[in-house]
Design a protein around this motif. Structure first.
Motif, mmCIF file in Angstrom:
data_model
loop_
_atom_site.group_PDB
_atom_site.id
_atom_site.type_symbol
_atom_site.label_atom_id
_atom_site.label_comp_id
_atom_site.label_asym_id
_atom_site.label_seq_id
_atom_site.Cartn_x
_atom_site.Cartn_y
_atom_site.Cartn_z
ATOM 1 N N SER A 69 -19.174 -29.055 -0.118
ATOM 2 C CA SER A 69 -19.293 -30.475 0.207
ATOM 3 C C SER A 69 -20.082 -31.184 -0.894
ATOM 4 O O SER A 69 -20.664 -30.547 -1.766
ATOM 5 C CB SER A 69 -19.979 -30.663 1.561
ATOM 6 N N THR A 70 -20.076 -32.505 -0.866
ATOM 7 C CA THR A 70 -20.771 -33.318 -1.855
ATOM 8 C C THR A 70 -21.757 -34.225 -1.140
ATOM 9 O O THR A 70 -21.429 -34.799 -0.102
ATOM 10 C CB THR A 70 -19.767 -34.165 -2.654
ATOM 11 N N HIS A 71 -22.963 -34.342 -1.713
ATOM 12 C CA HIS A 71 -24.026 -35.130 -1.094
ATOM 13 C C HIS A 71 -24.675 -36.017 -2.141
ATOM 14 O O HIS A 71 -25.036 -35.553 -3.218
ATOM 15 C CB HIS A 71 -25.073 -34.215 -0.459
ATOM 16 N N SER A 72 -24.820 -37.295 -1.824
ATOM 17 C CA SER A 72 -25.514 -38.230 -2.696
ATOM 18 C C SER A 72 -26.940 -38.388 -2.197
ATOM 19 O O SER A 72 -27.184 -38.400 -0.987
ATOM 20 C CB SER A 72 -24.820 -39.588 -2.690
ATOM 21 N N ALA B 196 -31.068 -38.547 2.112
ATOM 22 C CA ALA B 196 -29.724 -38.114 1.734
ATOM 23 C C ALA B 196 -28.722 -38.494 2.808
ATOM 24 O O ALA B 196 -29.093 -38.832 3.922
ATOM 25 C CB ALA B 196 -29.690 -36.601 1.530
ATOM 26 N N THR B 197 -27.475 -38.390 2.441
ATOM 27 C CA THR B 197 -26.435 -38.664 3.426
ATOM 28 C C THR B 197 -26.510 -37.656 4.569
ATOM 29 O O THR B 197 -26.058 -37.941 5.663
ATOM 30 C CB THR B 197 -25.050 -38.609 2.769
ATOM 31 N N SER B 198 -27.115 -36.493 4.341
ATOM 32 C CA SER B 198 -27.195 -35.478 5.384
ATOM 33 C C SER B 198 -28.129 -35.879 6.519
ATOM 34 O O SER B 198 -28.061 -35.322 7.595
ATOM 35 C CB SER B 198 -27.654 -34.145 4.792
ATOM 36 N N ARG C 218 -25.798 -36.862 -7.377
ATOM 37 C CA ARG C 218 -24.778 -36.226 -6.545
ATOM 38 C C ARG C 218 -24.904 -34.719 -6.685
ATOM 39 O O ARG C 218 -24.970 -34.188 -7.783
ATOM 40 C CB ARG C 218 -23.388 -36.674 -6.974
ATOM 41 N N LEU D 178 -27.385 -27.477 3.524
ATOM 42 C CA LEU D 178 -26.210 -28.345 3.414
ATOM 43 C C LEU D 178 -24.953 -27.521 3.603
ATOM 44 O O LEU D 178 -24.911 -26.352 3.216
ATOM 45 C CB LEU D 178 -26.176 -29.009 2.031
#
Length: 65
Positions: free
Chosen positions: A34-37, A4-6, A62, A30
């Protein structure tokens, strides 16, 4: 394996663990609002998205927190 982007796309940073029901899962904290792809990477370099997630970002799933 879950990327993930995280985790800045670091392989192995969030490994899915077997559950009693035969599925695999991982818990990741998270930031709120917020938004995570994300995508999943399976054996054989097979990438796939989570079809149960309603929102997509191109080939990625997403997640909104």
């Amino acid at each position: 394996m879950w990327w993930a982007t995280s985790n800045d796309w670091q392989p192995g940073a969030h490994t899915l663990r077997p559950r009693k029901d035969g599925k695999r899962a991982v818990t990741v904290e998270l930031p709120s609002e917020s938004t995570h792809s994300f995508r999943y990477l399976a054996a054989g370099d097979y990438w796939f998205s989570d079809e149960s997630v309603g929102d997509q970002d191109g080939p990625n799933s997403r997640l909104h927190t």
